[in-house]
Design an enzyme around this catalytic site. Structure first.
Site, PDB file in Angstrom:
ATOM      1  N   SER A   9      -2.282  -6.510   3.748  1.00 16.64           N
ATOM      2  CA  SER A   9      -0.933  -7.085   3.759  1.00 16.64           C
ATOM      3  C   SER A   9      -0.767  -8.102   4.885  1.00 16.64           C
ATOM      4  O   SER A   9      -1.430  -8.025   5.920  1.00 16.64           O
ATOM      5  CB  SER A   9       0.116  -5.986   3.929  1.00 16.64           C
ATOM      6  OG  SER A   9       0.057  -5.058   2.874  1.00 16.64           O
TER       7      SER A   9
HETATM    8  N1  SAH Z   1      -1.778  -0.821   3.478  1.00 13.76           N
HETATM    9  C1  SAH Z   1      -2.852  -1.662   3.015  1.00 13.76           C
HETATM   10  C2  SAH Z   1      -2.379  -2.560   1.909  1.00 13.76           C
HETATM   11  C3  SAH Z   1      -3.332  -2.560   0.784  1.00 13.76           C
HETATM   12  S1  SAH Z   1      -2.768  -3.239  -0.743  1.00 13.76           S
HETATM   13  C4  SAH Z   1      -3.480  -2.440   4.157  1.00 13.76           C
HETATM   14  O1  SAH Z   1      -2.959  -2.407   5.268  1.00 13.76           O
HETATM   15  O2  SAH Z   1      -4.535  -3.052   3.962  1.00 13.76           O
HETATM   16  C5  SAH Z   1      -2.211  -1.805  -1.604  1.00 13.76           C
HETATM   17  C6  SAH Z   1      -3.195  -0.693  -1.804  1.00 13.76           C
HETATM   18  O3  SAH Z   1      -2.568   0.321  -2.603  1.00 13.76           O
HETATM   19  C7  SAH Z   1      -4.469  -1.061  -2.553  1.00 13.76           C
HETATM   20  O4  SAH Z   1      -5.582  -0.712  -1.793  1.00 13.76           O
HETATM   21  C8  SAH Z   1      -4.390  -0.240  -3.843  1.00 13.76           C
HETATM   22  O5  SAH Z   1      -5.666   0.169  -4.324  1.00 13.76           O
HETATM   23  C9  SAH Z   1      -3.537   0.937  -3.403  1.00 13.76           C
HETATM   24  N2  SAH Z   1      -2.890   1.679  -4.467  1.00 13.76           N
HETATM   25  C10 SAH Z   1      -2.324   1.206  -5.612  1.00 13.76           C
HETATM   26  N3  SAH Z   1      -1.802   2.199  -6.329  1.00 13.76           N
HETATM   27  C11 SAH Z   1      -2.029   3.359  -5.644  1.00 13.76           C
HETATM   28  C12 SAH Z   1      -1.736   4.734  -5.887  1.00 13.76           C
HETATM   29  N4  SAH Z   1      -1.097   5.142  -6.995  1.00 13.76           N
HETATM   30  N5  SAH Z   1      -2.116   5.645  -4.960  1.00 13.76           N
HETATM   31  C13 SAH Z   1      -2.773   5.265  -3.832  1.00 13.76           C
HETATM   32  N6  SAH Z   1      -3.076   3.965  -3.553  1.00 13.76           N
HETATM   33  C14 SAH Z   1      -2.709   3.021  -4.447  1.00 13.76           C
END
Ligand code: SAH
Length: 220
Positions: free
Chosen positions: A65
């Site tokens: 993000s």
């Molecule tokens: N907090 C992260 C942002 C990653 S983007 C960072 O700091 O890098 C969002 C993430 O949510 C992705 O890795 C995606 O695979 C995950 N995601 C999507 N749906 C999900 C779910 N149902 N349960 C757990 N993770 C999920």
């Protein structure tokens, strides 16, 4: 393992002053962003990108993000050093590291196996100890509930009922909700057993929340 040099600290200070200009005020959050070496999450060739206020691809179609988004969501959580926090969407692990600067009680769940494994390795390399889980977090992580704070880092089609039920009294859920192109940031506060308040903030663009209460049931 990468090193954190004086020049990187300088780049982070510049990033933090940009975040202040964009309206972030929570000193705990700003100090956390100043402390976490975001370049550790990037290949060495992308050092400049690490300290720009931008999202960046981390593989598996997912992104780390944007720092402003991390700061904005973290600020909405009103984090305290005693909080037990659940993060849904570990991704790169960056947001988790920011949370860990403020409280040691962080639970984080990731749906994509490859990203989960990479993040676990990262935490181990740098001696960090969040509670890590692999699986569908769209309905929270009931077996460790309740949480003082829950942060969803992927865009949801709605607010999953199961999530708000995992909040403590006075607990806060921060979740981006909307369509595929843009989501409104929501803050839900649990005021009583069945009493919740909802506040709406500006629009963001997240990757979709997958899983049972997300957009689909993509395979892990
Ligand atoms: N907090 C992260 C942002 C990653 S983007 C960072 O700091 O890098 C969002 C993430 O949510 C992705 O890795 C995606 O695979 C995950 N995601 C999507 N749906 C999900 C779910 N149902 N349960 C757990 N993770 C999920």
């Amino acid at each position: 393992m990468q090193t954190d040099l004086y020049k990187h600290k300088g780049m982070r200070r510049a990033l933090v002053s940009q975040l202040r200009q964009k309206g972030i005020k929570d000193e705990r959050v700003l100090a956390a962003i100043e402390a976490v070496p975001r370049h550790f999450f990037f290949d060495k060739a992308f050092l400049e990108q690490a300290y720009q206020d931008k999202a960046f691809p981390i593989g598996e179609g997912q992104t780390i993000s944007q720092p402003y988004t991390v700061a904005f969501q973290s600020e909405l959580l009103q984090l305290k050093p005693t909080d037990k926090v659940l993060e849904i969407g570990t991704g790169s692990g960056y947001q988790c590291c920011v949370l860990l600067q403020i409280t040691p009680h962080v639970y984080t769940i990731e749906y994509k196996k490859a990203l989960y494994e990479k993040a676990v390795k990262f935490f181990k390399t740098y001696g960090l100890h969040p509670h890590t889980f692999h699986g569908d977090g769209s309905e929270g992580l009931p077996r460790h509930a309740p949480y003082d704070k829950i942060i969803v880092t992927a865009g949801a089609p709605g607010v999953p009922k199961s999530l708000v039920k995992q909040l403590t009294l006075g607990g806060i859920l921060v979740i981006p909700v909307g369509g595929e192109k843009s989501q409104k940031m929501l803050r839900i506060t649990r005021k009583g057993e069945n009493e919740f308040t909802k506040e709406e903030f500006s629009n963001f663009k997240f990757v979709p929340l997958l899983g049972k209460s997300g957009w689909d049931a993509e395979t892990m």
